[in-house]
Design a protein around this motif. Structure first.
Motif, mmCIF file in Angstrom:
data_model
loop_
_atom_site.group_PDB
_atom_site.id
_atom_site.type_symbol
_atom_site.label_atom_id
_atom_site.label_comp_id
_atom_site.label_asym_id
_atom_site.label_seq_id
_atom_site.Cartn_x
_atom_site.Cartn_y
_atom_site.Cartn_z
ATOM 1 N N THR A 1 0.824 -1.211 0.000
ATOM 2 C CA THR A 1 0.000 0.000 0.000
ATOM 3 C C THR A 1 0.860 1.263 0.000
ATOM 4 O OG1 THR A 1 -0.225 -0.194 2.404
ATOM 5 C CG2 THR A 1 -2.044 -1.030 1.050
ATOM 6 N N ALA A 2 2.019 1.210 0.631
ATOM 7 C CA ALA A 2 2.927 2.361 0.586
ATOM 8 C C ALA A 2 3.432 2.584 -0.838
ATOM 9 C CB ALA A 2 4.092 2.160 1.549
ATOM 10 N N TYR A 3 3.700 1.502 -1.550
ATOM 11 C CA TYR A 3 4.108 1.612 -2.954
ATOM 12 C C TYR A 3 3.010 2.259 -3.790
ATOM 13 C CZ TYR A 3 4.854 0.143 -7.785
ATOM 14 O OH TYR A 3 4.975 0.121 -9.157
ATOM 15 N N VAL A 4 1.779 1.813 -3.596
ATOM 16 C CA VAL A 4 0.656 2.379 -4.360
ATOM 17 C C VAL A 4 0.459 3.851 -4.009
ATOM 18 C CG1 VAL A 4 -1.840 2.245 -4.770
ATOM 19 C CG2 VAL A 4 -0.486 0.145 -4.628
ATOM 20 N N ALA A 5 0.522 4.184 -2.729
ATOM 21 C CA ALA A 5 0.344 5.577 -2.303
ATOM 22 C C ALA A 5 1.453 6.460 -2.872
ATOM 23 C CB ALA A 5 0.316 5.666 -0.779
ATOM 24 N N ASP A 6 2.681 5.963 -2.861
ATOM 25 C CA ASP A 6 3.801 6.728 -3.417
ATOM 26 C C ASP A 6 3.639 6.920 -4.918
ATOM 27 O OD1 ASP A 6 6.514 7.918 -3.234
ATOM 28 O OD2 ASP A 6 7.047 6.187 -4.494
ATOM 29 N N TRP A 7 3.252 5.868 -5.617
ATOM 30 C CA TRP A 7 3.046 5.961 -7.064
ATOM 31 C C TRP A 7 1.952 6.961 -7.385
ATOM 32 C CZ3 TRP A 7 -1.080 5.300 -10.281
ATOM 33 C CH2 TRP A 7 -0.809 5.180 -11.639
ATOM 34 N N TRP A 8 0.895 6.921 -6.619
ATOM 35 C CA TRP A 8 -0.232 7.821 -6.859
ATOM 36 C C TRP A 8 0.217 9.277 -6.744
ATOM 37 C CZ3 TRP A 8 -4.963 5.393 -7.845
ATOM 38 C CH2 TRP A 8 -6.030 6.263 -8.116
ATOM 39 N N GLY A 9 1.021 9.571 -5.745
ATOM 40 C CA GLY A 9 1.519 10.932 -5.559
ATOM 41 C C GLY A 9 2.478 11.359 -6.648
ATOM 42 N N LYS A 10 3.324 10.436 -7.118
ATOM 43 C CA LYS A 10 4.310 10.772 -8.147
ATOM 44 C C LYS A 10 3.677 11.006 -9.511
ATOM 45 C CE LYS A 10 8.416 8.434 -6.433
ATOM 46 N NZ LYS A 10 9.333 7.309 -6.659
ATOM 47 N N TYR A 11 2.762 10.137 -9.897
ATOM 48 C CA TYR A 11 2.248 10.172 -11.259
ATOM 49 C C TYR A 11 0.919 10.897 -11.411
ATOM 50 C CZ TYR A 11 6.067 7.045 -12.108
ATOM 51 O OH TYR A 11 7.320 6.512 -12.193
ATOM 52 N N TRP A 12 0.108 10.954 -10.388
ATOM 53 C CA TRP A 12 -1.153 11.670 -10.457
ATOM 54 C C TRP A 12 -1.047 13.027 -9.780
ATOM 55 C CZ3 TRP A 12 -5.302 10.433 -13.303
ATOM 56 C CH2 TRP A 12 -5.378 9.135 -13.801
ATOM 57 N N HIS A 13 0.044 13.263 -9.057
ATOM 58 C CA HIS A 13 0.270 14.516 -8.333
ATOM 59 C C HIS A 13 -0.930 14.857 -7.450
ATOM 60 C CE1 HIS A 13 3.858 15.021 -10.679
ATOM 61 N NE2 HIS A 13 3.162 14.866 -11.784
ATOM 62 N N ALA A 14 -1.404 13.839 -6.782
ATOM 63 C CA ALA A 14 -2.561 13.999 -5.900
ATOM 64 C C ALA A 14 -2.390 13.073 -4.703
ATOM 65 C CB ALA A 14 -3.849 13.649 -6.643
ATOM 66 N N ILE A 15 -3.212 13.287 -3.726
ATOM 67 C CA ILE A 15 -3.207 12.415 -2.559
ATOM 68 C C ILE A 15 -3.787 11.064 -2.972
ATOM 69 C CG2 ILE A 15 -4.166 12.092 -0.255
ATOM 70 C CD1 ILE A 15 -4.193 15.134 0.016
ATOM 71 N N SER A 16 -3.200 10.004 -2.472
ATOM 72 C CA SER A 16 -3.686 8.668 -2.818
ATOM 73 C C SER A 16 -5.105 8.467 -2.282
ATOM 74 C CB SER A 16 -2.738 7.607 -2.249
ATOM 75 O OG SER A 16 -2.598 7.753 -0.869
ATOM 76 N N PRO A 17 -5.834 7.524 -2.858
ATOM 77 C CA PRO A 17 -7.221 7.282 -2.431
ATOM 78 C C PRO A 17 -7.305 6.911 -0.948
ATOM 79 C CG PRO A 17 -6.726 6.067 -4.436
ATOM 80 C CD PRO A 17 -5.449 6.647 -3.964
ATOM 81 N N SER A 18 -8.407 7.269 -0.351
ATOM 82 C CA SER A 18 -8.586 6.999 1.080
ATOM 83 C C SER A 18 -8.572 5.506 1.387
ATOM 84 C CB SER A 18 -9.885 7.631 1.573
ATOM 85 O OG SER A 18 -10.984 7.089 0.880
ATOM 86 N N GLN A 19 -8.966 4.685 0.421
ATOM 87 C CA GLN A 19 -8.963 3.237 0.645
ATOM 88 C C GLN A 19 -7.534 2.722 0.827
ATOM 89 O OE1 GLN A 19 -10.484 4.875 -1.793
ATOM 90 N NE2 GLN A 19 -12.637 4.285 -1.811
ATOM 91 N N ILE A 20 -6.612 3.243 0.030
ATOM 92 C CA ILE A 20 -5.202 2.875 0.165
ATOM 93 C C ILE A 20 -4.664 3.415 1.489
ATOM 94 C CG2 ILE A 20 -2.890 3.294 -0.780
ATOM 95 C CD1 ILE A 20 -4.411 1.255 -2.380
ATOM 96 N N ASN A 21 -4.974 4.671 1.771
ATOM 97 C CA ASN A 21 -4.494 5.287 3.009
ATOM 98 C C ASN A 21 -4.998 4.540 4.241
ATOM 99 O OD1 ASN A 21 -3.258 7.186 1.415
ATOM 100 N ND2 ASN A 21 -4.864 8.714 1.691
ATOM 101 N N PHE A 22 -6.234 4.045 4.185
ATOM 102 C CA PHE A 22 -6.774 3.322 5.333
ATOM 103 C C PHE A 22 -6.052 2.001 5.556
ATOM 104 C CE2 PHE A 22 -9.769 0.707 7.713
ATOM 105 C CZ PHE A 22 -10.034 1.552 8.777
ATOM 106 N N LEU A 23 -5.670 1.322 4.467
ATOM 107 C CA LEU A 23 -4.919 0.082 4.653
ATOM 108 C C LEU A 23 -3.507 0.351 5.153
ATOM 109 C CD1 LEU A 23 -5.841 -2.553 1.926
ATOM 110 C CD2 LEU A 23 -6.166 -2.640 4.371
ATOM 111 N N VAL A 24 -2.924 1.502 4.786
ATOM 112 C CA VAL A 24 -1.638 1.886 5.378
ATOM 113 C C VAL A 24 -1.831 2.067 6.881
ATOM 114 C CG1 VAL A 24 0.112 3.700 5.510
ATOM 115 C CG2 VAL A 24 -0.694 2.930 3.278
ATOM 116 N N PHE A 25 -2.883 2.767 7.261
ATOM 117 C CA PHE A 25 -3.191 2.960 8.682
ATOM 118 C C PHE A 25 -3.403 1.622 9.391
ATOM 119 C CE2 PHE A 25 -6.807 2.811 11.602
ATOM 120 C CZ PHE A 25 -6.226 3.404 12.715
ATOM 121 N N ALA A 26 -4.183 0.725 8.777
ATOM 122 C CA ALA A 26 -4.459 -0.565 9.411
ATOM 123 C C ALA A 26 -3.171 -1.362 9.613
ATOM 124 C CB ALA A 26 -5.458 -1.364 8.577
ATOM 125 N N SER A 27 -2.266 -1.273 8.658
ATOM 126 C CA SER A 27 -0.985 -1.976 8.788
ATOM 127 C C SER A 27 -0.155 -1.404 9.932
ATOM 128 C CB SER A 27 -0.193 -1.882 7.493
ATOM 129 O OG SER A 27 -0.890 -2.464 6.436
#
Length: 166
Positions: free
Chosen positions: A28-54
């Motif tokens: 999920t950290a990889y997905v969140a990082d990719w989202w920020g690099k290529y979409w220049h936006a905050i990653s989706p809350s669903q990804i962020n929540f799984l980072v939190f759960a981990s």
């Protein structure tokens, strides 16, 4: 051949929970990082929540669920309802996280490594939820079995202590 006792099973489940939480955190950290690099936006809350759960699983939850029975079994920290509460809360976090991510990914056009990582994190989240459902069921059974007893003072079952399995 030595038989498995409850403490050995609990310890094996805790190790598996730790490994799955680390895998899910990495994905999920990889997905969140990719989202920020290529979409220049905050990653989706669903990804962020799984980072939190981990992170929740690794630090407050498993730290408490492993260390307290192992080192503080004779203190008020080691209470059957506290253990049950931590188990239930963590199980609910994983259920909400993997279901939310699976629903998010179900209606998206998704391809490439980042999509595979997001799908894999949903699958690992589901397996993590199953592990916590198992340990929650064990904690619930202990609470129900010791209902009405005052001899332990609300402490968790010594048979479920990690120290006896090590």
């Amino acid at each position: 051949m030595a038989g498995f006792n409850a403490a050995t099973i609990v310890l094996a489940l805790r190790v598996a929970q730790t490994v799955l939480a680390l895998i899910t955190l990495g994905l999920t950290a990889y997905v969140a990082d990719w989202w920020g690099k290529y979409w220049h936006a905050i990653s989706p809350s669903q990804i962020n929540f799984l980072v939190f759960a981990s992170v929740w699983t690794l630090f407050p939850a498993l730290l408490y669920l492993i260390l307290v029975p192992w080192r503080f079994s004779e203190t008020k920290l080691h209470h059957k309802f506290a253990i049950l509460g931590m188990e239930v809360l963590t199980m609910l976090f994983w259920f909400a996280g993997f279901v939310a991510l699976a629903v998010f990914l179900s209606d998206r056009v998704c391809f490439g490594h980042v999509c595979s990582a997001a799908k894999a994190s949903a699958v690992f989240g589901a397996f993590e939820w199953l592990l916590f459902a198992g340990t929650t069921a064990m904690a619930m059974l202990h609470v129900l079995r010791t209902r009405g007893r005052t001899s332990h003072g609300g402490k968790a079952d010594p048979n479920l202590n990690i120290q006896e399995g090590v």
